[in-house]
Design a protein around this motif. Structure first.
Motif, PDB file in Angstrom:
ATOM      1  N   VAL A 338       0.882  -1.421  -0.029  1.00 22.90           N
ATOM      2  CA  VAL A 338       0.079  -0.097   0.037  1.00 22.90           C
ATOM      3  C   VAL A 338       0.937   1.207   0.176  1.00 22.90           C
ATOM      4  O   VAL A 338       0.716   2.235  -0.845  1.00 22.90           O
ATOM      5  N   GLN A 339       1.758   1.194   0.938  1.00 23.17           N
ATOM      6  CA  GLN A 339       2.639   2.361   0.730  1.00 23.17           C
ATOM      7  C   GLN A 339       3.682   2.550  -0.475  1.00 23.17           C
ATOM      8  O   GLN A 339       3.744   3.745  -0.929  1.00 23.17           O
ATOM      9  N   LYS A 340       3.847   1.539  -1.114  1.00 27.25           N
ATOM     10  CA  LYS A 340       4.477   1.715  -2.475  1.00 27.25           C
ATOM     11  C   LYS A 340       3.543   2.518  -3.418  1.00 27.25           C
ATOM     12  O   LYS A 340       4.011   3.404  -4.112  1.00 27.25           O
ATOM     13  N   MET A 341       2.241   2.000  -3.316  1.00 26.34           N
ATOM     14  CA  MET A 341       1.488   2.775  -4.137  1.00 26.34           C
ATOM     15  C   MET A 341       1.211   4.237  -3.787  1.00 26.34           C
ATOM     16  O   MET A 341       1.161   5.096  -4.626  1.00 26.34           O
ATOM     17  N   ILE A 342       1.127   4.684  -2.389  1.00 23.24           N
ATOM     18  CA  ILE A 342       1.023   5.877  -2.022  1.00 23.24           C
ATOM     19  C   ILE A 342       2.240   6.757  -2.590  1.00 23.24           C
ATOM     20  O   ILE A 342       1.805   7.712  -3.006  1.00 23.24           O
ATOM     21  N   ASP A 343       3.274   6.096  -2.240  1.00 18.99           N
ATOM     22  CA  ASP A 343       4.711   6.776  -2.770  1.00 18.99           C
ATOM     23  C   ASP A 343       4.548   7.293  -4.356  1.00 18.99           C
ATOM     24  O   ASP A 343       5.100   8.278  -4.567  1.00 18.99           O
ATOM     25  N   LEU A 344       4.376   6.056  -5.025  1.00 16.22           N
ATOM     26  CA  LEU A 344       4.298   6.302  -6.436  1.00 16.22           C
ATOM     27  C   LEU A 344       3.332   7.226  -6.957  1.00 16.22           C
ATOM     28  O   LEU A 344       3.608   7.976  -7.740  1.00 16.22           O
ATOM     29  N   SER A 345       1.968   7.188  -6.380  1.00 16.35           N
ATOM     30  CA  SER A 345       1.042   8.195  -6.689  1.00 16.35           C
ATOM     31  C   SER A 345       1.373   9.364  -6.516  1.00 16.35           C
ATOM     32  O   SER A 345       1.124  10.503  -7.277  1.00 16.35           O
ATOM     33  N   GLN A 346       2.035   9.655  -5.309  1.00 13.75           N
ATOM     34  CA  GLN A 346       2.314  11.138  -4.904  1.00 13.75           C
ATOM     35  C   GLN A 346       3.530  11.595  -5.795  1.00 13.75           C
ATOM     36  O   GLN A 346       3.606  12.801  -6.362  1.00 13.75           O
ATOM     37  N   LYS A 347       4.303  10.765  -6.303  1.00 11.05           N
ATOM     38  CA  LYS A 347       5.523  10.970  -7.011  1.00 11.05           C
ATOM     39  C   LYS A 347       5.105  11.324  -8.511  1.00 11.05           C
ATOM     40  O   LYS A 347       5.324  12.236  -9.126  1.00 11.05           O
ATOM     41  N   LEU A 348       3.933  10.619  -8.788  1.00 11.10           N
ATOM     42  CA  LEU A 348       3.453  11.105 -10.113  1.00 11.10           C
ATOM     43  C   LEU A 348       2.328  12.165 -10.114  1.00 11.10           C
ATOM     44  O   LEU A 348       1.622  12.422 -11.115  1.00 11.10           O
ATOM     45  N   GLY A 349       2.226  12.530  -8.866  1.00  9.77           N
ATOM     46  CA  GLY A 349       1.277  13.632  -8.815  1.00  9.77           C
ATOM     47  C   GLY A 349      -0.301  13.467  -8.743  1.00  9.77           C
ATOM     48  O   GLY A 349      -1.011  14.288  -9.106  1.00  9.77           O
ATOM     49  N   ILE A 350      -0.462  12.135  -8.530  1.00  7.64           N
ATOM     50  CA  ILE A 350      -1.996  11.816  -8.379  1.00  7.64           C
ATOM     51  C   ILE A 350      -2.402  12.152  -7.370  1.00  7.64           C
ATOM     52  O   ILE A 350      -2.074  11.776  -6.006  1.00  7.64           O
TER      53      ILE A 350
END
Ligand code: 13P
Ligand code: SF4
Length: 350
Positions: A338-350
Motif C-alpha cells: 500500500v505504501q509503495k502505491m501511495i509513494d508512487l502516486s504522490q511522485k506521479l502527482g495523482i
C-alpha cells in the motif's frame, strides 16, 4: 451478526434518539447540504443520531473516515473526511486522533489499520464486505505468479491484507493505469477486478495486462445496451461510469473515473443532466452542492456499503466496537504494497 433490538434498546437507554423536529431545525445548516435528497421528516429522525455521534466523537477523540458511497446523512452529517479509496488510505496515514471509525467496507478499515497500526480502527459492521475482496485469496496470487513467472502483481485495494501482502504493489481506481504503466515488466498481473484490468489494458496498450476473474456486483450489472438505450431516450444526458464497469460500458460513457474523479468531473463540467453509472449514494451526496445538475437514474446499491448506518456508527463509538485487527506479520507485508502505491502516486502527482 447484529442483534438490532438489543442495540436499539441499549442506545435508547443512553441517548435521546426520538425524532426531534426542534433539533432538526437547530441543525438546519447541516441539513442544507442534503435537503434535495432527504425529506424534513427524515432529517428529524436523523438529527438526534447526528448530534449524539458528533458529541461522542469528541469524547473519544475519534475521526470518521467515510467513503463516497455512504448515505448523505453519514457523508454530510458525521464524516470528518470523505473520499475515494486512495484519499481515505492517504488520510489514514495522517490521522492524529486516537480512534478511526471507518464508514465503508472491511477492506477500507483494514487498510487504515495497516497504515495506522497504533490507532484503534473501528468498523460499525464487521460484515460489510466486498465481492472483489471475496473473489481472491493469497493462493490466487501465487497461482497467477506461477502462470506468469516474473510478472509483477498489481492488486486493487479492494482485497484482504493477506492478498495485499502477497502482491508487489496496490492500486485504486484513481491510479491503476499510472501504476501499471510504471511497472518495468512488459506483462503485468492485475488482481482481482477483471473489468478494471481490461479498462486499464485499453489505456496502457504498451503493457500486456493479464487479470484475475473477479468483479464488483454493483458495476457488473450495467450493460452497454442499457447505456445506448438510455442515451437514445434521454438525449443530452452525460453518462459517467466507474472503471469497475465492463469495458464496453465504459466505452459508451462520456467519462470514467474513480468515485472522487466522478465528483470532480461533474463539479467542473456541471452538465444539465447526468447519469452516474455507479453506486446510488454518489448522486445523492453531490446533489445539493450542484443544484444546476439534474441527476437521473438508474443506479445500483452496494449491499455492503449500505450495512453502515447512523445507529451502527453510534453503537460503534458507544461500545468501541468492532475493532479491526491485522496480524502484524501480514500487516507489514500489506503495508509495503500500500505504501509503495501511495509513494508512487504522490511522485506521479495523482
Ligand atoms: P473508489 O476508489 O473509486 O472510491 O472505488 C471504491 C469502490 O469500492 C468502488 O466500488
Ligand atoms: Fe465492493 Fe463493488 Fe461494493 Fe465497491 S461497490 S465495495 S467494489 S461490492
Amino acid at each position: 451478526m447484529f442483534d438490532l433490538q438489543t442495540m436499539r434498546d441499549q442506545l435508547a437507554a443512553h441517548y435521546d434518539l426520538a425524532p426531534n423536529p426542534a433539533l432538526a431545525q437547530e441543525m438546519s445548516e447541516t441539513y442544507a447540504t442534503m435537503q434535495r435528497v432527504i425529506t424534513p421528516m427524515d432529517w428529524a429522525i436523523h438529527a438526534p443520531y447526528v448530534a449524539a455521534i458528533n458529541a461522542l466523537k469528541k469524547e473519544r477523540n475519534a475521526v470518521i473516515l467515510a467513503h463516497n458511497y455512504m448515505t448523505p446523512e453519514i457523508y454530510h452529517g458525521v464524516a470528518d473526511v470523505v473520499g475515494d479509496s486512495l484519499q481515505l488510505a492517504i488520510e489514514a496515514t495522517r490521522v492524529e486522533a486516537d480512534v478511526i471509525v471507518q464508514c465503508g467496507v472491511h477492506f477500507m478499515a483494514e487498510t487504515s489499520k495497516i497504515l495506522s497500526p497504533d490507532k484503534i480502527v473501528l468498523i460499525p459492521d464487521l460484515e460489510a464486505g466486498c465481492s472483489l475482496a471475496e473473489s481472491i485469496t493469497a493462493e490466487g496470487i501465487a497461482e497467477m505468479r506461477r502462470r506468469y513467472p516474473g510478472a509483477p502483481v498489481v492488486t486493487y485495494v479492494n482485497t484482504t491484507a493477506e492478498v495485499k501482502a502477497a502482491s508487489d504493489i496496490c492500486c485504486t481506481s484513481s491510479n491503476a493505469a499510472q501504476i501499471v504503466s510504471a511497472m518495468e515488466s512488459d506483462t503485468v498481473i492485475m488482481t482481482p477486478d477483471q473489468y478494471l484490468a481490461q479498462n486499464v489494458a485499453k489505456d496502457v496498450p504498451q503493457k500486456n495486462v493479464v487479470w484475475w476473474e473477479g468483479s464488483c456486483i454493483v458495476h457488473e450489472q450495467y450493460s452497454a445496451k442499457d447505456l445506448r438505450e438510455f442515451r437514445e431516450w434521454n438525449p443530452g444526458t452525460r453518462l459517467i461510469a466507474h472503471p469497475e464497469c465492463p469495458p464496453d460500458v465504459v466505452a459508451e460513457a462520456d467519462f470514467s473515473g474513480s468515485t472522487s474523479g466522478i465528483i470532480k468531473y461533474v463539479t467542473e463540467e456541471k452538465p444539465e443532466k447526468a447519469l452516474l453509472i455507479t453506486e446510488c449514494s454518489m448522486a445523492s451526496n453531490i446533489s445539493d452542492s450542484l443544484p444546476e445538475v439534474d441527476f437521473v437514474g438508474p443506479c445500483n446499491m452496494c449491499p455492503y456499503m449500505k450495512m453502515i448506518s447512523l445507529e451502527k456508527i453510534l453503537w460503534s463509538l458507544h461500545t468501541m466496537s468492532e475493532p479491526v485487527e491485522v496480524d502484524p506479520a501480514v500487516a507489514a507485508g500489506a503495508r509495503q504494497a500500500v505504501q509503495k502505491m501511495i509513494d508512487l502516486s504522490q511522485k506521479l502527482g495523482i
